[in-house]
Write a protein that holds these residues in place. Structure first.
Motif, mmCIF file in Angstrom:
data_model
loop_
_atom_site.group_PDB
_atom_site.id
_atom_site.type_symbol
_atom_site.label_atom_id
_atom_site.label_comp_id
_atom_site.label_asym_id
_atom_site.label_seq_id
_atom_site.Cartn_x
_atom_site.Cartn_y
_atom_site.Cartn_z
ATOM 1 N N LEU A 154 66.752 59.818 112.355
ATOM 2 C CA LEU A 154 68.205 59.989 112.464
ATOM 3 C C LEU A 154 68.867 58.848 111.703
ATOM 4 O O LEU A 154 68.566 57.684 111.938
ATOM 5 C CB LEU A 154 68.636 59.951 113.933
ATOM 6 N N HIS A 155 69.767 59.188 110.812
ATOM 7 C CA HIS A 155 70.383 58.159 109.976
ATOM 8 C C HIS A 155 71.276 57.213 110.783
ATOM 9 O O HIS A 155 71.321 56.019 110.534
ATOM 10 C CB HIS A 155 71.215 58.800 108.866
ATOM 11 N N ASP A 156 72.015 57.771 111.707
ATOM 12 C CA ASP A 156 72.947 56.966 112.497
ATOM 13 C C ASP A 156 73.108 57.630 113.873
ATOM 14 O O ASP A 156 72.576 58.723 114.096
ATOM 15 C CB ASP A 156 74.289 56.817 111.764
ATOM 16 N N PRO A 157 73.863 57.010 114.792
ATOM 17 C CA PRO A 157 73.919 57.563 116.151
ATOM 18 C C PRO A 157 74.507 58.963 116.241
ATOM 19 O O PRO A 157 74.197 59.705 117.170
ATOM 20 C CB PRO A 157 74.787 56.558 116.920
ATOM 21 N N THR A 158 75.360 59.322 115.294
ATOM 22 C CA THR A 158 75.978 60.648 115.387
ATOM 23 C C THR A 158 75.231 61.710 114.575
ATOM 24 O O THR A 158 75.625 62.871 114.578
ATOM 25 C CB THR A 158 77.449 60.603 114.925
ATOM 26 N N ASP A 159 74.175 61.296 113.906
ATOM 27 C CA ASP A 159 73.370 62.264 113.152
ATOM 28 C C ASP A 159 72.624 63.178 114.137
ATOM 29 O O ASP A 159 72.285 62.760 115.248
ATOM 30 C CB ASP A 159 72.357 61.485 112.295
ATOM 31 N N THR A 160 72.400 64.420 113.735
ATOM 32 C CA THR A 160 71.581 65.321 114.543
ATOM 33 C C THR A 160 70.476 65.912 113.674
ATOM 34 O O THR A 160 70.664 66.140 112.482
ATOM 35 C CB THR A 160 72.408 66.485 115.136
ATOM 36 N N VAL A 161 69.337 66.128 114.291
ATOM 37 C CA VAL A 161 68.206 66.735 113.595
ATOM 38 C C VAL A 161 67.666 67.851 114.472
ATOM 39 O O VAL A 161 67.519 67.683 115.692
ATOM 40 C CB VAL A 161 67.094 65.690 113.329
ATOM 41 N N GLU A 162 67.374 68.979 113.853
ATOM 42 C CA GLU A 162 66.771 70.087 114.583
ATOM 43 C C GLU A 162 65.265 70.105 114.329
ATOM 44 O O GLU A 162 64.819 69.862 113.207
ATOM 45 C CB GLU A 162 67.362 71.418 114.130
ATOM 46 N N VAL A 163 64.524 70.392 115.384
ATOM 47 C CA VAL A 163 63.078 70.587 115.258
ATOM 48 C C VAL A 163 62.789 71.996 115.754
ATOM 49 O O VAL A 163 62.892 72.273 116.960
ATOM 50 C CB VAL A 163 62.288 69.548 116.089
ATOM 51 N N SER A 164 62.432 72.886 114.830
ATOM 52 C CA SER A 164 62.162 74.267 115.217
ATOM 53 C C SER A 164 60.729 74.402 115.718
ATOM 54 O O SER A 164 59.781 73.984 115.049
ATOM 55 C CB SER A 164 62.387 75.200 114.022
ATOM 56 N N LEU A 165 60.589 74.964 116.891
ATOM 57 C CA LEU A 165 59.256 75.187 117.450
ATOM 58 C C LEU A 165 58.807 76.627 117.221
ATOM 59 O O LEU A 165 57.817 77.070 117.800
ATOM 60 C CB LEU A 165 59.244 74.844 118.941
ATOM 61 N N GLY A 166 59.558 77.350 116.376
ATOM 62 C CA GLY A 166 59.140 78.675 115.950
ATOM 63 C C GLY A 166 59.416 79.762 116.959
ATOM 64 O O GLY A 166 60.102 79.547 117.960
ATOM 65 N N ASP A 167 58.872 80.943 116.690
ATOM 66 C CA ASP A 167 59.058 82.041 117.642
ATOM 67 C C ASP A 167 57.740 82.748 117.948
ATOM 68 O O ASP A 167 57.724 83.877 118.414
ATOM 69 C CB ASP A 167 60.118 83.035 117.146
ATOM 70 N N THR A 168 56.615 82.058 117.690
ATOM 71 C CA THR A 168 55.334 82.604 118.132
ATOM 72 C C THR A 168 55.292 82.490 119.644
ATOM 73 O O THR A 168 55.529 81.405 120.183
ATOM 74 C CB THR A 168 54.175 81.794 117.514
#
Lengths: 248, 234
Positions: free
Chosen positions: A68-82
């Motif tokens: 995360l670049h800074d405190p307000t950054d958000t990152v998604e981690v996709s766990l897929g749909d299997t």
């Protein structure tokens, strides 16, 4: 605490979130450090984290490095749909914020947050004693009730809440389930959840169909630390849109 | 709400045509039952008028809010649960959860933690952090959803001036919200600003309000998100 010390059990601080995927239901974690944005020493990134995904058998099925670049950054981690379920841990020195887990059918999403708790580590000799004693108790449908939880679950004509049980330990967890319906009828089951594994308890299989939405009482007893999330399902049950929700 | 330390005022919002079941005790253990001494439920319209009041049997485990409000014509009511607990419950805060599902819909039901608001009285029962400056983060991709924040002033006498701020990348859009005692509002928040997606919201108030972040399916308006916000001070 004394019992844990005698048994050599260690508790490792861990942030974890549940996950569940189905065909057409995607599970995505949403990570940020926004709650720490006014905290001294946390106003500047990057904030690094490692996400480890365990499946129902306790196997590691995914590992993701996140920045995360800074405190307000958000990152998604996709766990897929299997199709699958389990829990994911998030290891980070500097993330001090609740993290979200979301379920989406593509047009909308539901969300809840994870828990900053712990995972228990049992030494080999304690694990062996537990395995022997709980195997014997299982013969009569019982477990060693080291941890117990009470929870309401809901069953209705077009919705219900299932339970995702997570074994937050490195030993096999035999979890005894007693579900008492509104009319007082009780159904029992004994589950065997692998180390760091999970079990999706299908409440519909333990109750009769209901004409109106009613609450049932669920009593859970396990021989090692576990926690649970409710899995909300609508008219199409586990084939339709889902929600996850933490409990206290 | 009384200032007795064993009082808890929790708050939620209710809309017609939902199954809405509120747990009066979190864990169904005998001790929890002993600790719940009394419970009064009141429902308030958007202007704060009390439209329904019920003394609830404290021995009940589940309160059927959907049934209790089934005859009400209002689009949205703020519902307060004013409880008295045995002092042995402290410092643990009794926690209520509720089950919410639009009747007949294929949507998933929601299970949520009912706001512990305390009526603006400084928090004395375990949660010592500042709980009137909160935030909530949204997924970065677009969905067919509408977003809002429901805010309600649970205080008896004090009006509240709240700020609701929506963030779109580096841009922010602020809303000033005046809430007389017991009044409430669903403040809409645009899902994007000139093509930039809503990233988060923030609420600031002089004291604890009832606050829920809301997501609705654009087509049906059914709730897919009804959750508490998160404090900055953990």
């Amino acid at each position: 605490m004394l019992a844990r010390a005698l048994l050599g059990v260690r508790r490792e601080r861990t942030y974890y979130l549940p996950w569940i995927t189905r065909r057409g239901v995607d599970c995505t974690l949403l990570l940020s450090n926004v709650e720490a944005r006014f905290k001294e020493g946390f106003t500047r990134g990057p904030f690094l984290a490692t996400v480890t995904q365990y499946n129902a058998r306790g196997k590691t099925v995914g590992r993701y490095e996140v920045s995360l670049h800074d405190p307000t950054d958000t990152v998604e981690v996709s766990l897929g749909d299997t199709p699958g379920h389990g829990f994911a841990t998030v290891a980070s020195e500097r993330i001090n914020s609740d993290l979200y887990v979301t379920l989406s059918d593509g047009t909308s999403y539901t969300a809840t947050h994870g828990r900053h708790e712990f995972v228990e580590q049992y030494p080999p000799w304690t694990a062996a004693v537990l395995a022997t004693s709980t195997a014997l108790l299982a013969l009569v449908g019982r477990t060693l009730p080291a941890f117990a939880r009470d929870q309401y679950v809901y069953v209705g004509p077009d919705s219900r809440s299932h339970v995702l049980l997570m074994n937050l330990s490195n030993v096999t967890n035999r979890i005894r389930v007693v579900l008492t319906a509104a009319d007082g009828a009780a159904r029992r089951a004994l589950l065997r959840v692998p180390p760091r594994g999970a079990h999706l308890l299908d409440v519909g299989r333990l109750t009769d169909p209901a004409s109106v939405t009613t609450a049932c009482r669920l009593r859970l007893e396990g021989n090692a630390w576990f926690n649970l999330y409710l899995v909300g399902a609508g008219a199409r049950d586990l084939d339709g849109p889902l929600s996850l929700m933490h409990v206290k | 709400m009384s200032s007795k330390p064993s009082g808890l005022l929790s708050a939620t919002f209710a809309e017609p045509a939902y199954d809405h079941l509120v747990e009066l005790v979190h864990q169904r253990d005998a001790a929890a039952h002993r600790r719940l001494a009394s419970l009064r439920m009141t429902a308030h319209d958007a202007d704060g008028r009390e439209v329904l009041a019920l003394d609830v049997d404290p021995a009940r485990e589940i309160f059927d809010l959907g049934a209790a409000l089934s005859e009400r014509p209002e689009e949205r009511l703020m519902v307060l649960f004013d409880a008295r607990y045995d002092e042995r419950v402290f410092p643990y805060r009794p926690h209520q959860y509720a089950y919410l599902h639009p009747r007949g819909a294929t949507d998933a039901p929601l299970y949520y933690a009912v706001n512990a608001t305390l009526g603006g009285v400084p928090d004395r029962i375990g949660a010592t952090n500042i709980n009137n400056v909160e935030t909530y983060v949204f997924r970065p991709r677009a969905f067919a959803e509408r977003y809002s924040v429901m805010l309600g002033n649970v205080s008896r006498f004090a009006a509240a001036q709240a700020q609701l701020i929506a963030y779109y990348g580096t841009e922010r859009v602020g809303h000033q919200i005046e809430l007389p005692p017991k009044a409430h509002v669903e403040a809409m928040v645009a899902a994007d600003l000139e093509g930039i997606r809503l990233s988060r919201v923030e609420t600031k108030a002089p004291f604890r309000l009832a606050t829920y972040v809301v997501g609705r399916r654009a087509e049906s308006g059914h709730l897919v998100l009804f959750d508490h916000l998160f404090t900055y001070v953990k």
